[in-house]
Design an enzyme around this catalytic site. Structure first.
Site, PDB file in Angstrom:
ATOM      1  N   SER A 120       0.833  -1.214   0.000  1.00  0.00           N
ATOM      2  CA  SER A 120       0.000   0.000   0.000  1.00  0.00           C
ATOM      3  C   SER A 120       0.857   1.249   0.000  1.00  0.00           C
ATOM      4  O   SER A 120       0.429   2.287  -0.487  1.00  0.00           O
ATOM      5  CB  SER A 120      -0.902   0.029   1.235  1.00  0.00           C
ATOM      6  OG  SER A 120      -1.820  -1.021   1.185  1.00  0.00           O
ATOM      7  N   HIS A 141       0.116  -2.454  -7.349  1.00  0.00           N
ATOM      8  CA  HIS A 141      -0.837  -2.139  -6.289  1.00  0.00           C
ATOM      9  C   HIS A 141      -2.228  -2.522  -6.786  1.00  0.00           C
ATOM     10  O   HIS A 141      -2.871  -1.772  -7.519  1.00  0.00           O
ATOM     11  CB  HIS A 141      -0.719  -0.645  -5.950  1.00  0.00           C
ATOM     12  CG  HIS A 141      -1.667  -0.207  -4.896  1.00  0.00           C
ATOM     13  ND1 HIS A 141      -2.211   1.051  -4.848  1.00  0.00           N
ATOM     14  CD2 HIS A 141      -2.195  -0.882  -3.838  1.00  0.00           C
ATOM     15  CE1 HIS A 141      -3.022   1.126  -3.812  1.00  0.00           C
ATOM     16  NE2 HIS A 141      -3.032  -0.021  -3.190  1.00  0.00           N
ATOM     17  N   GLU A 153      -2.493   0.104 -10.069  1.00  0.00           N
ATOM     18  CA  GLU A 153      -1.446   1.133 -10.117  1.00  0.00           C
ATOM     19  C   GLU A 153      -0.117   0.371 -10.169  1.00  0.00           C
ATOM     20  O   GLU A 153       0.159  -0.447  -9.283  1.00  0.00           O
ATOM     21  CB  GLU A 153      -1.538   1.978  -8.844  1.00  0.00           C
ATOM     22  CG  GLU A 153      -0.610   3.166  -8.779  1.00  0.00           C
ATOM     23  CD  GLU A 153      -0.790   3.930  -7.448  1.00  0.00           C
ATOM     24  OE1 GLU A 153      -1.144   3.323  -6.424  1.00  0.00           O
ATOM     25  OE2 GLU A 153      -0.553   5.152  -7.451  1.00  0.00           O
ATOM     26  N   ASN A 191      -2.422   5.941  -2.529  1.00  0.00           N
ATOM     27  CA  ASN A 191      -2.519   5.890  -1.070  1.00  0.00           C
ATOM     28  C   ASN A 191      -1.930   7.102  -0.363  1.00  0.00           C
ATOM     29  O   ASN A 191      -2.173   7.290   0.824  1.00  0.00           O
ATOM     30  CB  ASN A 191      -1.906   4.590  -0.552  1.00  0.00           C
ATOM     31  CG  ASN A 191      -2.888   3.449  -0.708  1.00  0.00           C
ATOM     32  OD1 ASN A 191      -4.094   3.688  -0.831  1.00  0.00           O
ATOM     33  ND2 ASN A 191      -2.409   2.233  -0.731  1.00  0.00           N
TER      34      ASN A 191
END
Ligand code: NAD
Length: 284
Positions: A120, A141, A153, A191
């Site tokens: 993350s 991700h 991502e 994130n």
């Protein structure tokens, strides 16, 4: 190159979704975790997920829970990964844990095997430094729930090679997914914004500015989001949220990332969201 055998390390929220998605797209999967109990739960959850999907899917009636589970080997033995073409790592969002996993993978997996870190917030360049193959480490991700989300991502670490990016794209293509590529930075794009938003939403709850329901409702009804920040936190896992915001705080040394005390308290109390049955909301 066709990627056939894929190692999935960590059988929590994300590892389960990645393993299921890979098996449903014709891959042989080795799912490794340190806990037999977790692997048993993973098997059970994948079976339930496929049954649930079956109610809604109009195509591919040949897909049954057993036919998918037949493609997944569940093991606590890392040696099982020795023939992997590609590995997706999904262990707990803690550097102390991830940094032990990569040297192990390095010593067991074939020299040309690409490692995709599904993290993350931990920088990919930092993760790659725990291996002797920094050019073959990339960030993927994945979004949660993995089988339902067509976009990821992808993060290019400092040493990630172009060929590694191509292999990772091919892997995603085989899984029916596309990617947006970004450069390496703690929390990447998604994130760095999302964790801060969730943390601030927890501060709003702690400061009694509003209720959890109304905080989420504002995002859904006013902004048109599908889920509010606190519902999203429950889906991700409050422990993962806390670990991610801690990574951001330590990486940038910036007080804007300080974790909300209420978030810490909930994690300490075992309220980890959906996966524990209770977070900001209760689940059965
Ligand atoms: P989780 O806590 O649900 O699962 C982590 C799993 O890792 C556990 O089953 C644990 O037993 C296992 N594990 C711990 N140490 C291990 C080791 N040494 N070897 C093998 N397995 C080990 O966490 P999660 O939500 O699945 O997150 C996994 C990773 O994916 C984290 O880095 C997280 O930041 C990232 N991620 C999470 C989400 C999300 O929505 N939850 C989304 C994208 C990325």
């Amino acid at each position: 190159m066709n990627i056939q055998t894929v190692g999935v390390v960590g059988a929590g929220v994300m590892g389960i979704g990645v393993a299921q998605n890979l098996a449903q797209t014709g891959h042989q999967v080795i799912l490794v975790d340190i806990s037999e109990n977790t692997l048993d739960k993973a098997k059970h959850e994948i079976r339930n997920n496929i049954r649930f999907q079956g109610f809604f899917k109009k195509t591919d009636k040949t897909e049954t829970p057993d036919s998918i589970l037949d493609k997944i080997e569940f093991s606590t033995n890392y040696k099982m990964l020795e023939n992997s073409d590609f590995v997706v790592e999904n262990v707990t969002e803690k550097w102390d844990i991830k940094k032990e996993v990569y040297p192990l993978l390095d010593s067991i997996c074939p020299a040309n095997c690409v490692f995709a870190a599904n993290t993350s917030a931990i920088p990919i360049t930092q993760i790659a430094s725990a291996t002797k193959r920094a050019d073959k480490v990339v960030g993927i991700h994945f979004m949660n729930p993995v089988p339902m989300k067509p976009m990821v991502e992808m993060i290019r670490g400092y040493h990630t090679s172009d060929i590694t990016i191509e292999i990772a794209k091919k892997m995603l293509d085989q899984m029916g997914k596309e990617c947006i590529i970004v450069n390496d930075s703690p929390g990447f794009v998604s994130n760095r914004v999302l964790m801060l938003t969730i943390n601030e939403a927890v501060f709003l709850l702690q400061d009694q500015v509003s209720t959890a329901e109304d905080i989420d409702k504002i995002f859904k009804s006013c902004f048109g989001h599908k889920m509010g920040p606190l519902e999203t936190a429950d889906l991700i896992g409050l422990d993962t949220i806390l670990f991610s915001i801690e990574v951001l705080y330590e990486s940038f040394n910036d007080s804007k990332y300080r974790p909300c005390p209420l978030l810490k308290k909930m994690v300490n109390a075992g309220l980890h969201g959906r996966k524990s049955g209770k977070g900001f909301y209760a689940y059965q």
